[in-house]
Design an enzyme around this catalytic site. Structure first.
Site, PDB file in Angstrom:
ATOM      1  N   GLU A  40       0.829  -1.213   0.000  1.00 18.89           N
ATOM      2  CA  GLU A  40       0.000   0.000   0.000  1.00 18.89           C
ATOM      3  C   GLU A  40       0.861   1.260   0.000  1.00 18.89           C
ATOM      4  O   GLU A  40       0.569   2.225  -0.690  1.00 18.89           O
ATOM      5  CB  GLU A  40      -0.946   0.012   1.210  1.00 18.89           C
ATOM      6  CG  GLU A  40      -2.139  -0.923   1.073  1.00 18.89           C
ATOM      7  CD  GLU A  40      -3.046  -0.586  -0.103  1.00 18.89           C
ATOM      8  OE1 GLU A  40      -3.093   0.579  -0.512  1.00 18.89           O
ATOM      9  OE2 GLU A  40      -3.687  -1.500  -0.635  1.00 18.89           O
ATOM     10  N   CYS A 194     -17.864   3.507 -21.049  1.00 18.71           N
ATOM     11  CA  CYS A 194     -19.180   3.918 -21.548  1.00 18.71           C
ATOM     12  C   CYS A 194     -19.080   5.000 -22.632  1.00 18.71           C
ATOM     13  O   CYS A 194     -20.049   5.286 -23.321  1.00 18.71           O
ATOM     14  CB  CYS A 194     -20.056   4.414 -20.397  1.00 18.71           C
ATOM     15  SG  CYS A 194     -19.219   5.601 -19.351  1.00 18.71           S
ATOM     16  N   CYS A 208     -18.403  -2.149 -18.855  1.00 12.49           N
ATOM     17  CA  CYS A 208     -18.689  -1.791 -17.465  1.00 12.49           C
ATOM     18  C   CYS A 208     -19.946  -2.499 -16.949  1.00 12.49           C
ATOM     19  O   CYS A 208     -20.986  -2.454 -17.594  1.00 12.49           O
ATOM     20  CB  CYS A 208     -18.864  -0.283 -17.346  1.00 12.49           C
ATOM     21  SG  CYS A 208     -19.139   0.199 -15.632  1.00 12.49           S
TER      22      CYS A 208
HETATM   23  S1  SF4 Z   1     -19.085   3.485 -13.760  1.00 14.82           S
HETATM   24 FE1  SF4 Z   1     -19.178   2.521 -15.780  1.00 14.82          FE
HETATM   25  S2  SF4 Z   1     -20.938   3.414 -16.775  1.00 14.82           S
HETATM   26 FE2  SF4 Z   1     -20.443   4.732 -15.050  1.00 14.82          FE
HETATM   27  S3  SF4 Z   1     -19.088   6.296 -15.865  1.00 14.82           S
HETATM   28 FE3  SF4 Z   1     -17.786   4.672 -15.120  1.00 14.82          FE
HETATM   29  S4  SF4 Z   1     -17.424   3.354 -16.905  1.00 14.82           S
HETATM   30 FE4  SF4 Z   1     -19.184   4.660 -17.360  1.00 14.82          FE
END
Ligand code: SF4
Length: 332
Positions: A40, A194, A208
């Site tokens: 860590e 995304c 994701c």
């Molecule tokens: S958590 Fe997943 S869906 Fe949300 S912004 Fe991040 S990559 Fe995109």
């Protein structure tokens, strides 16, 4: 968020981790709190690959336990840290070992009383080593949480509240590690998965698991931006002075190189003709231009270090670069 949505997101996260998580990392395959603690601290400012290949195994081999570390000298610890940078980390690690040589504390509060252990590191140790039901927030997790819950300009205290709310109490350790990996591999600062379109190749593990429930998926960059660094330029002049097989070094008395050895400072205008070479070096917020000269003499309060001791001496990567530049002189 409804209970069923929360449970669904937690499950999807663990399923994703099971397939794509970085479970092979050596510090994830141990419950030895000391080994996890070392990892860590090393990982605080250094890339995983570099820690894993160049420092972590070697450090544990040399100092296999908290007790062994507490019995070492600071110079020996610096020697093993040489090139890793941010030497205050090594000093704090050594100091903590001396203060708790029989074992690290097992609760958040006591851990945070040790030097260099803040809320994140204490939580990481409680979660990853002691498997306690505590949430963890590092920069990767912070980014995922801010985007997932769609919170702009999120404050640190709010992030810890969100982490607590989101914590999977049935599998807290795996949940925290999964969130960390999701931030490091998928919910990236600039190109979260995304935002990738069909024509862009998606790296392995990049889909994701939160794509359907994340509030920030339509505009992730709105919720977490990387702050651009402000740099300060500095010019340094160092002298290489060798006499009877010994090199003149100085001990830094302040700043992040405190207690490390460095080359003596030298006034440029006296030695322009003796310039060996120059290089640029970046460290923390400094952009350095470093000039290295041969010097016939230096101030009196230097330490004369035998040349053969240089490889194991506690020196920074900047000093290492300067010495590399002077290789021909050192091997004369
Ligand atoms: S958590 Fe997943 S869906 Fe949300 S912004 Fe991040 S990559 Fe995109």
């Amino acid at each position: 968020m409804s209970k069923s949505k929360l449970l669904d997101a937690q499950k999807k996260l663990l399923d994703w981790y099971e397939v794509h998580g970085r479970k092979e990392l050596p510090w994830r395959n141990t419950e030895d709190v000391y080994s996890i603690y070392v990892s860590e601290i090393m990982l605080q400012q250094t890339q995983v690959k570099r820690v894993m290949e160049e420092y972590y195994p070697q450090f544990l081999l040399k100092f296999p336990s908290l007790l062994a570390l507490s019995q070492a000298s600071l110079e020996e610890v610096f020697g093993m840290w040489s090139g890793l940078g941010y030497y205050r980390r090594a000093k704090n690690l050594h100091q903590s070992a001396i203060l708790s040589r029989d074992g690290l504390p097992k609760d958040l509060e006591s851990l945070q009383k040790l030097p260099g252990i803040g809320k994140y590191t204490a939580s990481a140790l409680c979660s990853f080593a002691y498997n306690q039901k505590v949430s963890v927030v590092d920069t990767n997790i912070a980014r995922v949480l801010a985007r997932y819950f769609g919170v702009e300009n999120v404050k640190e205290t709010h992030l810890w509240e969100l982490a607590e709310l989101f914590l999977n109490s049935s599998a807290p350790k795996a949940h925290n590690l999964a969130l960390m990996d999701l931030g490091a591999m998928v919910c990236l600062p600039k190109n979260p998965s995304c935002t990738l379109n069909d024509s862009q190749e998606m790296p392995l593990g990049c889909q994701c698991p939160f794509i359907e429930s994340c509030k920030g998926a339509n505009n992730p960059l709105k919720y977490y931006k990387t702050k651009s660094k402000v740099y300060e330029n500095k010019t340094l002049h160092f002298g290489i002075c060798i006499q009877d097989g010994k090199i003149a070094m100085k001990t830094s008395t302040e700043g992040m190189y405190k207690d490390m050895l460095k080359l003596p400072d030298i006034e440029k205008y006296h030695h322009e003709t003796n310039l060996i070479g120059s290089f640029k070096h970046s460290v923390t917020r400094y952009r350095l231009e470093v000039h290295v000269y041969t010097a016939d003499s230096v101030e009196e309060d230097v330490l004369w270090l035998p040349l053969e001791m240089l490889p194991n001496a506690p020196i920074s990567s900047m000093t290492q670069k300067a010495l590399k530049l002077s290789k021909a002189i050192l091997h004369d």
